[in-house]
Enzyme design. Structure first.
Site, PDB file in Angstrom:
ATOM      1  N   ASN A  39      48.414  53.600  64.849  1.00 56.58           N
ATOM      2  CA  ASN A  39      48.379  52.523  65.849  1.00 56.58           C
ATOM      3  C   ASN A  39      48.491  53.168  67.221  1.00 56.58           C
ATOM      4  O   ASN A  39      49.550  53.674  67.592  1.00 56.58           O
ATOM      5  CB  ASN A  39      49.551  51.570  65.583  1.00 56.58           C
ATOM      6  N   CYS A  98      50.308  51.629  71.387  1.00 55.48           N
ATOM      7  CA  CYS A  98      51.668  51.723  71.935  1.00 55.48           C
ATOM      8  C   CYS A  98      51.667  52.457  73.264  1.00 55.48           C
ATOM      9  O   CYS A  98      50.891  53.383  73.467  1.00 55.48           O
ATOM     10  CB  CYS A  98      52.570  52.502  70.989  1.00 55.48           C
ATOM     11  N   GLY A 123      44.222  36.036  64.401  1.00 52.28           N
ATOM     12  CA  GLY A 123      43.762  34.852  63.672  1.00 52.28           C
ATOM     13  C   GLY A 123      42.310  34.516  63.997  1.00 52.28           C
ATOM     14  O   GLY A 123      41.644  35.236  64.740  1.00 52.28           O
TER      15      GLY A 123
HETATM   16  C1  LIG Z   1      53.069  39.442  62.966  1.00 50.34           C
HETATM   17  C2  LIG Z   1      52.123  40.592  63.148  1.00 50.34           C
HETATM   18  C3  LIG Z   1      52.598  41.904  63.122  1.00 50.34           C
HETATM   19  C4  LIG Z   1      51.732  42.995  63.295  1.00 50.34           C
HETATM   20  N1  LIG Z   1      52.224  44.277  63.248  1.00 50.34           N
HETATM   21  C5  LIG Z   1      51.359  45.331  63.372  1.00 50.34           C
HETATM   22  C6  LIG Z   1      51.837  46.678  63.256  1.00 50.34           C
HETATM   23  O1  LIG Z   1      53.016  46.940  62.996  1.00 50.34           O
HETATM   24  N2  LIG Z   1      50.944  47.690  63.452  1.00 50.34           N
HETATM   25  C7  LIG Z   1      49.610  47.453  63.701  1.00 50.34           C
HETATM   26  O2  LIG Z   1      48.824  48.405  63.853  1.00 50.34           O
HETATM   27  N3  LIG Z   1      49.124  46.171  63.786  1.00 50.34           N
HETATM   28  C8  LIG Z   1      49.963  45.135  63.628  1.00 50.34           C
HETATM   29  N4  LIG Z   1      49.475  43.848  63.697  1.00 50.34           N
HETATM   30  C9  LIG Z   1      48.031  43.613  63.952  1.00 50.34           C
HETATM   31  C10 LIG Z   1      47.272  43.294  62.658  1.00 50.34           C
HETATM   32  O3  LIG Z   1      47.366  44.358  61.732  1.00 50.34           O
HETATM   33  C11 LIG Z   1      45.777  42.990  62.952  1.00 50.34           C
HETATM   34  O4  LIG Z   1      45.167  44.114  63.550  1.00 50.34           O
HETATM   35  C12 LIG Z   1      45.600  41.791  63.883  1.00 50.34           C
HETATM   36  O5  LIG Z   1      46.539  40.781  63.589  1.00 50.34           O
HETATM   37  C13 LIG Z   1      44.191  41.181  63.816  1.00 50.34           C
HETATM   38  O6  LIG Z   1      43.864  40.731  62.515  1.00 50.34           O
HETATM   39  P1  LIG Z   1      44.066  39.188  62.030  1.00 50.34           P
HETATM   40  O7  LIG Z   1      43.414  38.323  63.077  1.00 50.34           O
HETATM   41  O8  LIG Z   1      43.390  39.113  60.697  1.00 50.34           O
HETATM   42  O9  LIG Z   1      45.532  38.963  61.955  1.00 50.34           O
HETATM   43  C14 LIG Z   1      50.333  42.747  63.518  1.00 50.34           C
HETATM   44  C15 LIG Z   1      49.857  41.411  63.548  1.00 50.34           C
HETATM   45  C16 LIG Z   1      50.719  40.346  63.362  1.00 50.34           C
HETATM   46  C17 LIG Z   1      50.170  38.941  63.387  1.00 50.34           C
END
Ligand SMILES: Cc1cc2nc3c(=O)[nH]c(=O)nc-3n(C[C@H](O)[C@H](O)[C@H](O)COP(=O)(O)O)c2cc1C
Length: 303
Positions: free
Chosen positions: A128, A131, A218
């Site tokens: 990731n 950061c 989402g």
């Molecule tokens: C509650 C939450 C926590 C997340 N924590 C991380 C994380 O720790 N590391 C990371 O790379 N992405 C994290 N993400 C991002 C997701 O992995 C993803 O890239 C992003 O939500 C887009 O996909 P989606 O629309 O299907 O949720 C997080 C997303 C959500 C909603």
């Protein structure tokens, strides 16, 4: 005859292209009543840092139209606790596990890669880079091609495992970052992480998140994610993993056609915790009914 769903992500062989996205599937254990994790391509666990991080104060999640904002603040128990407590449990799940890592400095990323490298339960590392770099005034690693490349090299130099760099959409030109990390040795890229957003309570005139701003995810972000996956897949030679608002088999197909070799399911896990398993079956059924190979779908967009 069985349909072949296997995909190759760098050196990583996955039984199918359906993965779960970091931070939306915990470490798999809470989801085991709903999905057999061993049936998925891989599970990507919540981001791990060198030392424990307490995360941000609440409220840190808010629903928005077609999505949600989160400002969890990358809360996690740190890499040593992950190894002691979570690895034995992940071993039981028999899933392919990709560990998502995050750091405040290049040295943090290198140390995490080194620490995870000997563990047979870890099949790959997802980095990731959204950061902030605390040593460089807080500019996110993922927004400057040279910094993204340096993180990639630091991780690659410290692990023999496949390395996936997870790209931030909060940039002017995501293809420049993708090309920089490919050049630096990334085995694959995954995209997108969340888009920065905010929401306001008009009654109190206060931000709905204690952190004021947070990451939007989402269905609302799917068109942006799809566009970025398409653009990145046009310029890189390494596999692209599509993420962002995937909610249905149709969404999975759109990302594959745009050029993704695999996909990750994120926020949709909160709505239907069994969705990732259902999508494996749905994809298999689609390929069988249409007498089509997975490889024929990937990047098959007609323009
Ligand atoms: C509650 C939450 C926590 C997340 N924590 C991380 C994380 O720790 N590391 C990371 O790379 N992405 C994290 N993400 C991002 C997701 O992995 C993803 O890239 C992003 O939500 C887009 O996909 P989606 O629309 O299907 O949720 C997080 C997303 C959500 C909603």
């Amino acid at each position: 005859m069985g349909v072949d769903l296997a995909v190759q992500i760098g050196g990583l062989s996955l039984k199918n292209p359906i993965m779960t996205a970091s931070g939306t599937f915990g470490y798999g254990e809470e989801f085991s009543p709903f999905v057999n994790c061993a049936d998925l391509g891989a599970i990507v666990v919540k981001g791990i840092s060198l030392l424990p991080r307490p995360g941000n104060p609440p409220p840190r999640i808010v629903e928005t139209q077609g999505g949600m904002l989160n400002a969890i603040g990358l809360q996690n128990g740190g890499v040593e606790r992950f190894i002691q407590v979570k690895i034995p449990m992940l071993r039981e799940l028999k899933a392919a596990v990709i560990v998502n890592i995050l750091g405040d400095s290049i040295d943090d990323y290198a140390a995490l890669a080194r620490r995870l490298d000997p563990l047979p339960e870890v099949h790959g590392i997802e980095v990731n880079i959204s950061c902030p770099n605390v040593k460089k005034g807080g500019v996110a690693f993922g927004t400057v091609p040279e910094m993204a490349a340096r993180v990639t090299r630091a991780v690659k130099d410290n692990t023999s495992k496949p390395v996936i760099i997870k790209l931030s959409p909060n940039v002017n030109d995501i293809t420049a970052i993708a090309l920089a990390v490919e050049e630096a040795g990334a085995d694959a890229v995954s995209l997108i992480n969340t888009l920065i957003g905010m929401a306001i309570d008009v009654q109190s005139r206060r931000p709905k998140l204690a952190n004021i701003i947070g990451g939007l995810s989402g269905p609302a972000i799917k068109p942006v994610a799809l566009r970025m996956v398409y653009q990145v897949a046009q310029v890189v030679g390494i596999p692209v993993i599509g993420i962002g608002g995937i909610n249905s088999l149709n969404d999975v197909l759109e990302f594959l056609i745009a050029g993704a070799t695999a996909v990750q399911i994120g926020t949709a896990n909160f709505i239907n915790p069994g969705l990732s398993g259902e999508l494996v079956q749905g994809l298999e059924g689609y390929l069988r009914e249409n007498d089509c190979k997975l490889a024929d779908l990937v990047g098959s967009l007609q323009t």
